[in-house]
Design a protein around this motif. Structure first.
Motif, PDB file in Angstrom:
ATOM      1  N   LEU A 169       0.827  -1.198   0.000  1.00  0.00           N
ATOM      2  CA  LEU A 169       0.000   0.000   0.000  1.00  0.00           C
ATOM      3  C   LEU A 169       0.862   1.248   0.000  1.00  0.00           C
ATOM      4  CD1 LEU A 169      -2.719  -1.081   2.584  1.00  0.00           C
ATOM      5  CD2 LEU A 169      -2.930  -1.002   0.096  1.00  0.00           C
ATOM      6  N   LEU A 170       0.484   2.221  -0.822  1.00  0.00           N
ATOM      7  CA  LEU A 170       1.183   3.498  -0.901  1.00  0.00           C
ATOM      8  C   LEU A 170       0.623   4.435   0.160  1.00  0.00           C
ATOM      9  CD1 LEU A 170       3.250   5.230  -2.506  1.00  0.00           C
ATOM     10  CD2 LEU A 170       1.319   6.021  -3.897  1.00  0.00           C
ATOM     11  N   ASP A 171       1.485   4.904   1.044  1.00  0.00           N
ATOM     12  CA  ASP A 171       1.069   5.765   2.138  1.00  0.00           C
ATOM     13  C   ASP A 171       0.449   7.060   1.616  1.00  0.00           C
ATOM     14  OD1 ASP A 171       1.630   7.904   4.385  1.00  0.00           O
ATOM     15  OD2 ASP A 171       1.831   5.944   5.343  1.00  0.00           O
ATOM     16  N   GLU A 172      -0.499   7.606   2.368  1.00  0.00           N
ATOM     17  CA  GLU A 172      -1.177   8.840   1.946  1.00  0.00           C
ATOM     18  C   GLU A 172      -0.246  10.044   1.869  1.00  0.00           C
ATOM     19  OE1 GLU A 172      -5.054  10.079   3.464  1.00  0.00           O
ATOM     20  OE2 GLU A 172      -5.410   7.982   4.030  1.00  0.00           O
ATOM     21  N   ARG A 173       0.888  10.010   2.566  1.00  0.00           N
ATOM     22  CA  ARG A 173       1.824  11.134   2.450  1.00  0.00           C
ATOM     23  C   ARG A 173       2.433  11.202   1.062  1.00  0.00           C
ATOM     24  NH1 ARG A 173       7.535   9.411   5.082  1.00  0.00           N
ATOM     25  NH2 ARG A 173       7.297   7.154   4.968  1.00  0.00           N
ATOM     26  N   TYR A 174       2.307  10.121   0.307  1.00  0.00           N
ATOM     27  CA  TYR A 174       2.718  10.120  -1.094  1.00  0.00           C
ATOM     28  C   TYR A 174       1.511  10.188  -2.029  1.00  0.00           C
ATOM     29  CZ  TYR A 174       7.103   8.574   0.972  1.00  0.00           C
ATOM     30  OH  TYR A 174       8.235   8.486   1.735  1.00  0.00           O
ATOM     31  N   ALA A 175       0.470   9.422  -1.729  1.00  0.00           N
ATOM     32  CA  ALA A 175      -0.724   9.402  -2.593  1.00  0.00           C
ATOM     33  C   ALA A 175      -1.512  10.699  -2.495  1.00  0.00           C
ATOM     34  CB  ALA A 175      -1.615   8.218  -2.230  1.00  0.00           C
ATOM     35  N   GLY A 176      -1.539  11.317  -1.316  1.00  0.00           N
ATOM     36  CA  GLY A 176      -2.247  12.582  -1.133  1.00  0.00           C
ATOM     37  C   GLY A 176      -3.749  12.460  -1.014  1.00  0.00           C
ATOM     38  N   GLU A 177      -4.273  11.250  -1.104  1.00  0.00           N
ATOM     39  CA  GLU A 177      -5.725  11.030  -1.023  1.00  0.00           C
ATOM     40  C   GLU A 177      -5.955   9.590  -0.595  1.00  0.00           C
ATOM     41  OE1 GLU A 177      -9.763  11.625  -3.787  1.00  0.00           O
ATOM     42  OE2 GLU A 177      -7.770  11.657  -4.705  1.00  0.00           O
ATOM     43  N   SER A 178      -6.948   9.371   0.246  1.00  0.00           N
ATOM     44  CA  SER A 178      -7.217   8.020   0.731  1.00  0.00           C
ATOM     45  C   SER A 178      -7.970   7.196  -0.309  1.00  0.00           C
ATOM     46  CB  SER A 178      -8.036   8.076   2.021  1.00  0.00           C
ATOM     47  OG  SER A 178      -9.349   8.533   1.753  1.00  0.00           O
ATOM     48  N   ALA A 179      -7.774   5.889  -0.226  1.00  0.00           N
ATOM     49  CA  ALA A 179      -8.543   4.980  -1.084  1.00  0.00           C
ATOM     50  C   ALA A 179     -10.027   5.084  -0.765  1.00  0.00           C
ATOM     51  CB  ALA A 179      -8.051   3.550  -0.904  1.00  0.00           C
ATOM     52  N   LYS A 180     -10.362   5.347   0.482  1.00  0.00           N
ATOM     53  CA  LYS A 180     -11.763   5.497   0.867  1.00  0.00           C
ATOM     54  C   LYS A 180     -12.415   6.639   0.104  1.00  0.00           C
ATOM     55  CE  LYS A 180     -14.697   6.403   4.910  1.00  0.00           C
ATOM     56  NZ  LYS A 180     -14.695   6.664   6.374  1.00  0.00           N
ATOM     57  N   ASP A 181     -11.739   7.774   0.017  1.00  0.00           N
ATOM     58  CA  ASP A 181     -12.292   8.922  -0.701  1.00  0.00           C
ATOM     59  C   ASP A 181     -12.398   8.645  -2.200  1.00  0.00           C
ATOM     60  OD1 ASP A 181     -12.593  10.339   1.615  1.00  0.00           O
ATOM     61  OD2 ASP A 181     -10.759  11.520   1.384  1.00  0.00           O
ATOM     62  N   LYS A 182     -11.451   7.921  -2.743  1.00  0.00           N
ATOM     63  CA  LYS A 182     -11.514   7.596  -4.174  1.00  0.00           C
ATOM     64  C   LYS A 182     -12.689   6.670  -4.459  1.00  0.00           C
ATOM     65  CE  LYS A 182      -6.515   8.045  -4.792  1.00  0.00           C
ATOM     66  NZ  LYS A 182      -5.250   7.337  -5.095  1.00  0.00           N
ATOM     67  N   LEU A 183     -12.925   5.727  -3.576  1.00  0.00           N
ATOM     68  CA  LEU A 183     -14.075   4.832  -3.756  1.00  0.00           C
ATOM     69  C   LEU A 183     -15.388   5.601  -3.647  1.00  0.00           C
ATOM     70  CD1 LEU A 183     -12.816   1.704  -1.807  1.00  0.00           C
ATOM     71  CD2 LEU A 183     -13.449   1.753  -4.227  1.00  0.00           C
ATOM     72  N   LEU A 184     -15.455   6.563  -2.736  1.00  0.00           N
ATOM     73  CA  LEU A 184     -16.659   7.401  -2.638  1.00  0.00           C
ATOM     74  C   LEU A 184     -16.893   8.149  -3.942  1.00  0.00           C
ATOM     75  CD1 LEU A 184     -16.302   8.880   0.969  1.00  0.00           C
ATOM     76  CD2 LEU A 184     -18.079   7.306   0.173  1.00  0.00           C
ATOM     77  N   TRP A 185     -15.801   8.690  -4.510  1.00  0.00           N
ATOM     78  CA  TRP A 185     -15.924   9.395  -5.811  1.00  0.00           C
ATOM     79  C   TRP A 185     -16.434   8.439  -6.895  1.00  0.00           C
ATOM     80  CZ3 TRP A 185     -13.097   7.884 -10.127  1.00  0.00           C
ATOM     81  CH2 TRP A 185     -13.332   8.649 -11.258  1.00  0.00           C
ATOM     82  N   LEU A 186     -15.846   7.236  -6.971  1.00  0.00           N
ATOM     83  CA  LEU A 186     -16.228   6.303  -8.027  1.00  0.00           C
ATOM     84  C   LEU A 186     -17.690   5.886  -7.871  1.00  0.00           C
ATOM     85  CD1 LEU A 186     -15.309   4.765 -10.509  1.00  0.00           C
ATOM     86  CD2 LEU A 186     -14.612   2.878  -9.022  1.00  0.00           C
ATOM     87  N   ARG A 187     -18.135   5.710  -6.639  1.00  0.00           N
ATOM     88  CA  ARG A 187     -19.532   5.313  -6.436  1.00  0.00           C
ATOM     89  C   ARG A 187     -20.489   6.441  -6.787  1.00  0.00           C
ATOM     90  NH1 ARG A 187     -17.388   1.688  -1.568  1.00  0.00           N
ATOM     91  NH2 ARG A 187     -17.707  -0.359  -2.538  1.00  0.00           N
ATOM     92  N   ARG A 188     -20.057   7.686  -6.621  1.00  0.00           N
ATOM     93  CA  ARG A 188     -20.884   8.802  -7.115  1.00  0.00           C
ATOM     94  C   ARG A 188     -20.965   8.779  -8.635  1.00  0.00           C
ATOM     95  NH1 ARG A 188     -18.177  11.687  -2.889  1.00  0.00           N
ATOM     96  NH2 ARG A 188     -16.687  12.530  -4.385  1.00  0.00           N
TER      97      ARG A 188
END
Length: 591
Positions: A161-180
């Motif tokens: 897993l790529l830490d958020e200090r590098y990704a800048g966004e959580s997987a949880k938030d990305k999944l919320l976006w995709l479900r929208r």
């Protein structure tokens, strides 16, 4: 070991046994990856051509390899004596694969392929083109079984897993976006087949592909859960626990096709037909309503967030220091090196840099006439000796926790001919034109392409590759849909996108010049005529003042070059001392 003609003969025998008239062998895995693991290099095994792009077509009468302008010279050399005809994509008189098969094969002919290695959009296009001749496209997943003795196994590297200090966004938030996004299409499931899309969505990385740090996997995102088809051997306890906390359930990698059968009548599935392979698409379309949604994830993925942008600045300083150190060394010691030795030295400098996880592609290091081969690969024992004259082209990049780099420099090794200096300067003019561009929001890549080519067009010159490609964040070094090229598929630029700027001039059997920086698109100004955008240059590596014909540059171009070199010196000077620092100061001195 079998010769190439013997391998092709065995393939033709397999086609006859199955009642097929021809077959198509692309350069791909089950996910449309650019750089494929050894297990999927069937086209290379059958042809001997090891470029990263090419498609083989075999009929009972002949064999043909389609590749683009980056590989014309390489393919011509590697196909010699194989009996395979080179089909140069984009050259007048050379048909497309679709037109060739349509015009060459008889009515009711059968064209076989492994539908797992071709995307659904490509196969559908072939089917449509062949309807008037009642030709059949047949998915045959076992066609090539037994034709490749000792075929390498599927890769089995660990995912992480790529830490958020590098990704800048959580997987949880990305999944919320995709479900929208799913709600917009009234979808029950979003099917992802591209490994880079899945890796971005879940902040997941791995080591199954060369140069692209992702695991092989399929993903089905539903309203309440996510099914990830990835072999258990790739996951440790921490990775499994973190993904399960997101609602991820696991299935075996090869179980993706069986799992897709669960989506029956009344289910709406969203996917991209240009990314999902034909075999998986065929399973889904048997009962479910399938919607083709292009580039939604790709465009969202292409926008760098604030954390990633800050990280990219760090990555390019570190990467620039490594490449600049190499340029200093090769100018000092290059005449004692051959091309492969030089490439190895650069790779070592990059790989020992803090935070570097690997190369973003195989380093291209071509001296003299070899620099005219766009994707030249120096083979030890058959590589050229570098001399104290002419030009050395080096195209390279790295994968860092802070992002992905890609940079090309054409290095002056000694005295240049007037033509070499003129071509270097024209390439520089094109690069500077794009680097300093200011353009209205809504501008497309095809429009920007003209800026880099115009100086060459005025001299009757051009290059057979795109001017720019998108670059992933610790993902693929070539990332769609961002691109700068003359294409009807060109998209609209937006702040946060990263694209390369790489014009070139290539003179067969003489020399080649290419210069490449990575650019970050950013908001520039709001004017009475609307919002304007511009580029910030991320790459920090000196250019060659000694190769520039200054009377060919405008005052604005000289100012842009000097301003760039000022930035390079300020960023890189802390990494140098003594003689090397004095050289860097001279290399970046204003002209």
């Amino acid at each position: 070991m079998q010769t190439i003609p013997q391998r092709l003969s065995a393939l033709r025998a397999a086609l006859r046994e199955r009642g097929a008239d021809a077959c198509i062998v692309p350069t791909s895995d089950y996910h449309g990856s650019e750089y494929v693991s050894p297990h999927f290099r069937l086209r290379e095994y059958l042809t001997g051509f090891d470029g990263s792009a090419g498609t083989l077509v075999v009929t009972q009468a002949g064999a043909y390899l389609w590749t683009d302008g980056r590989y014309f010279l390489q393919a011509e050399a590697q196909l010699k004596g194989s009996g395979i005809e080179l089909m140069r994509i984009g050259v007048r008189g050379v048909p497309t694969i679709k037109d060739f098969l349509h015009d060459t094969l008889p009515d009711a002919a059968v064209v076989a392929l492994d539908g797992r290695t071709m995307d659904a959009a490509a196969v559908k296009e072939l089917r449509q083109a062949f309807t008037d001749k009642d030709m059949e496209i047949r998915h045959d997943p076992t066609l090539f079984d037994g034709l490749w003795p000792d075929r390498p196994a599927l890769p089995a590297e660990k995912a992480w897993l790529l830490d958020e200090r590098y990704a800048g966004e959580s997987a949880k938030d990305k999944l919320l976006w995709l479900r929208r996004e799913m709600e917009k299409h009234a979808a029950d499931v979003w099917v992802l087949s591209g490994c880079e899309d899945i890796a971005w969505l879940l902040n997941l990385r791995g080591g199954d592909l060369p140069h692209t740090p992702v695991p092989l996997c399929f993903c089905f995102v539903e309203k309440e859960r996510v099914c990830l088809c990835m072999d258990a051997s790739k996951r440790d306890e921490a990775t499994s626990a973190a993904l399960e906390a997101l609602g991820v359930e696991f299935r075996p990698y090869e179980g993706a096709y069986g799992f897709a059968c669960r989506y029956g009548q009344g289910v709406t599935a969203v996917l991209s037909e240009s990314k999902v392979n034909f075999a998986l698409w065929e399973v889904l379309t048997q009962n479910a309503l399938v919607l083709d949604v292009k580039d939604a994830i790709g465009l969202r993925k292409s926008i760098r967030n604030a954390v990633q942008i800050e990280n990219l600045h760090q990555a390019h300083v570190k990467d620039g220091a490594a490449l600049t150190r190499f340029i200093y060394e090769v100018k000092k010691n290059g005449a004692a090196w051959r091309e492969a030795e030089a490439a190895d030295r650069l790779d070592a400098l990059r790989l020992q840099t803090e935070g570097c996880l690997g190369l973003s592609f195989d380093t291209i290091c071509g001296y003299g006439k070899n620099a005219a081969i766009v994707h030249y690969r120096a083979a030890k024992g058959a590589d050229a000796k570098i001399e104290n004259r002419g030009l050395l082209l080096v195209d390279s990049g790295g994968q860092y926790y802070e992002g992905t780099t890609d940079v090309t420099r054409t290095i002056v090794m000694g005295p240049l001919t007037p033509e070499e200096k003129r071509h270097y300067t024209l390439t520089l003019k094109g690069m500077l034109s794009l680097m300093t561009a200011r353009f209205p929001a809504g501008t497309r890549g095809a429009q920007l392409d003209v800026l880099a080519r115009a100086p060459m067009w005025r001299e009757g010159l051009d290059y057979r590759h795109g001017t720019g490609h998108g670059v992933g964040y610790l993902l693929g070094v070539h990332e769609d849909p961002v691109r700068i090229r003359n294409s009807s598929e060109s998209f609209v630029f937006a702040p946060g996108m990263v694209v390369s700027d790489e014009p070139g001039v290539y003179c067969e059997n003489s020399h080649g010049v290419r210069l490449e920086n990575l650019l970050l698109c950013k908001a520039d100004a709001d004017t009475p005529y609307g919002r304007f955008l511009s580029f910030e240059t991320l790459t920090l590596v000196p250019l060659e003042r000694a190769a520039v014909e200054t009377d060919m540059l405008s005052r604005e171009e000289i100012d842009a070059l000097n301003a760039y070199h000022k930035r390079v010196y300020e960023a890189l000077s802390p990494y140098f001392e003594g003689e090397a620092l004095a050289w860097l100061q001279e290399a970046t001195w204003p002209i």
